[in-house]
Design a protein around this motif. Sequence first.
Motif, PDB file in Angstrom:
ATOM      1  N   VAL A  38       2.803 -10.565  59.989  1.00 15.81           N
ATOM      2  CA  VAL A  38       1.637 -11.063  60.261  1.00 15.81           C
ATOM      3  C   VAL A  38       1.890 -12.239  61.224  1.00 15.81           C
ATOM      4  CG1 VAL A  38      -0.392 -12.555  59.307  1.00 15.81           C
ATOM      5  CG2 VAL A  38       0.500 -10.741  58.076  1.00 15.81           C
ATOM      6  N   ARG A  39       1.121 -12.512  62.238  1.00 11.68           N
ATOM      7  CA  ARG A  39       1.384 -13.877  63.024  1.00 11.68           C
ATOM      8  C   ARG A  39      -0.012 -14.400  62.984  1.00 11.68           C
ATOM      9  NH1 ARG A  39       1.549 -12.926  68.511  1.00 11.68           N
ATOM     10  NH2 ARG A  39       0.009 -11.286  68.782  1.00 11.68           N
ATOM     11  N   VAL A  40       0.215 -15.779  62.706  1.00 14.67           N
ATOM     12  CA  VAL A  40      -1.221 -16.640  62.397  1.00 14.67           C
ATOM     13  C   VAL A  40      -0.882 -18.021  63.115  1.00 14.67           C
ATOM     14  CG1 VAL A  40      -0.086 -17.377  60.176  1.00 14.67           C
ATOM     15  CG2 VAL A  40      -2.507 -17.294  60.511  1.00 14.67           C
ATOM     16  N   VAL A  41      -1.966 -18.746  63.271  1.00  8.06           N
ATOM     17  CA  VAL A  41      -2.064 -20.035  63.879  1.00  8.06           C
ATOM     18  C   VAL A  41      -2.567 -20.972  62.922  1.00  8.06           C
ATOM     19  CG1 VAL A  41      -2.685 -21.715  65.556  1.00  8.06           C
ATOM     20  CG2 VAL A  41      -1.663 -19.430  66.533  1.00  8.06           C
ATOM     21  N   ALA A  42      -2.099 -21.958  62.294  1.00  9.43           N
ATOM     22  CA  ALA A  42      -2.529 -22.812  61.335  1.00  9.43           C
ATOM     23  C   ALA A  42      -2.985 -24.157  62.106  1.00  9.43           C
ATOM     24  CB  ALA A  42      -1.491 -22.919  60.365  1.00  9.43           C
ATOM     25  N   LEU A  43      -4.141 -24.585  61.547  1.00 11.42           N
ATOM     26  CA  LEU A  43      -4.520 -25.704  62.251  1.00 11.42           C
ATOM     27  C   LEU A  43      -4.973 -26.894  61.062  1.00 11.42           C
ATOM     28  CD1 LEU A  43      -7.020 -24.368  64.953  1.00 11.42           C
ATOM     29  CD2 LEU A  43      -4.731 -25.253  65.397  1.00 11.42           C
ATOM     30  N   VAL A  88      -5.683 -15.617  62.056  1.00 12.19           N
ATOM     31  CA  VAL A  88      -4.724 -14.414  62.135  1.00 12.19           C
ATOM     32  C   VAL A  88      -4.696 -13.817  63.697  1.00 12.19           C
ATOM     33  CG1 VAL A  88      -4.174 -12.375  61.094  1.00 12.19           C
ATOM     34  CG2 VAL A  88      -4.970 -14.194  59.669  1.00 12.19           C
ATOM     35  N   LEU A  89      -3.568 -13.712  64.315  1.00 11.28           N
ATOM     36  CA  LEU A  89      -3.537 -13.000  65.633  1.00 11.28           C
ATOM     37  C   LEU A  89      -3.162 -11.475  65.304  1.00 11.28           C
ATOM     38  CD1 LEU A  89      -1.221 -15.608  66.907  1.00 11.28           C
ATOM     39  CD2 LEU A  89      -3.680 -15.389  67.816  1.00 11.28           C
ATOM     40  N   ALA A  90      -2.234 -11.294  64.289  1.00 12.60           N
ATOM     41  CA  ALA A  90      -1.980  -9.889  64.168  1.00 12.60           C
ATOM     42  C   ALA A  90      -1.842  -9.631  62.695  1.00 12.60           C
ATOM     43  CB  ALA A  90      -0.981  -9.340  64.861  1.00 12.60           C
ATOM     44  N   GLY A  91      -1.999  -8.437  62.017  1.00  8.23           N
ATOM     45  CA  GLY A  91      -1.526  -8.246  60.533  1.00  8.23           C
ATOM     46  C   GLY A  91      -2.692  -8.635  59.743  1.00  8.23           C
ATOM     47  N   GLU A  92      -2.617  -9.138  58.446  1.00  9.08           N
ATOM     48  CA  GLU A  92      -3.592  -9.314  57.504  1.00  9.08           C
ATOM     49  C   GLU A  92      -2.660 -10.133  56.278  1.00  9.08           C
ATOM     50  OE1 GLU A  92      -6.431  -5.911  56.410  1.00  9.08           O
ATOM     51  OE2 GLU A  92      -4.989  -6.008  54.821  1.00  9.08           O
ATOM     52  N   LEU A  93      -3.328 -11.384  56.109  1.00 11.16           N
ATOM     53  CA  LEU A  93      -2.853 -12.296  55.208  1.00 11.16           C
ATOM     54  C   LEU A  93      -3.809 -12.204  53.825  1.00 11.16           C
ATOM     55  CD1 LEU A  93      -1.839 -15.682  56.832  1.00 11.16           C
ATOM     56  CD2 LEU A  93      -0.558 -14.178  55.352  1.00 11.16           C
ATOM     57  N   THR A  94      -3.237 -12.182  52.820  1.00  8.05           N
ATOM     58  CA  THR A  94      -4.242 -12.249  51.509  1.00  8.05           C
ATOM     59  C   THR A  94      -3.811 -13.540  50.920  1.00  8.05           C
ATOM     60  OG1 THR A  94      -3.662  -9.809  51.138  1.00  8.05           O
ATOM     61  CG2 THR A  94      -4.415 -11.365  49.208  1.00  8.05           C
TER      62      THR A  94
END
Length: 160
Positions: free
Chosen positions: A105-110, A60-66
């Motif tokens: 939310v900004r996120v990178v998924a691998l 997670v780069l920014a914000g919050e994921l639930t």
Amino acid sequence: MHHVRVADAEAFLSSADLMKPLGRLLDTTDLAVNYYEVEPDSHLAPFYHAHADQEEVFYVLAGELTFAVGDREGPTEEVVVAADETVRFAPGEFQRGRNDGTETVRVVALGGPKESTDVTRLRDCPDCGSLVEHDLRLSSEQDALLCVCRSCDGLTARIE
């Protein structure tokens, strides 16, 4: 070497508000790399799901994921992943990420391996009951993703 700017990558049709498949541009052979933006009250994926053949890591780069996590019967707990945190899901672990916050939310998924062919996708179907298996299909106009119940062939979501 391949160098890619996220801003230059084309968006891909997804349930997230923005999805850019960076692995395609980077020409990765064994690793899926995706960039997502998820607005408040939106989900990262349209399904509560598990990849039998792929592990996933979310940064997670920014914000919050639930993340709702659990088993095939449904979520049993929630895990909050904040900015500058990561979470890993092993093959076979069920999860679905959502944005409960007030900011994007900004996120990178691998994901590895890159191609995941054995995915169990579960969604509520009003006609069949609670969580049942679904398929993801492209609309005939190729302008939307369709969530279709495997049991009754009912449409449970259209993502444009």
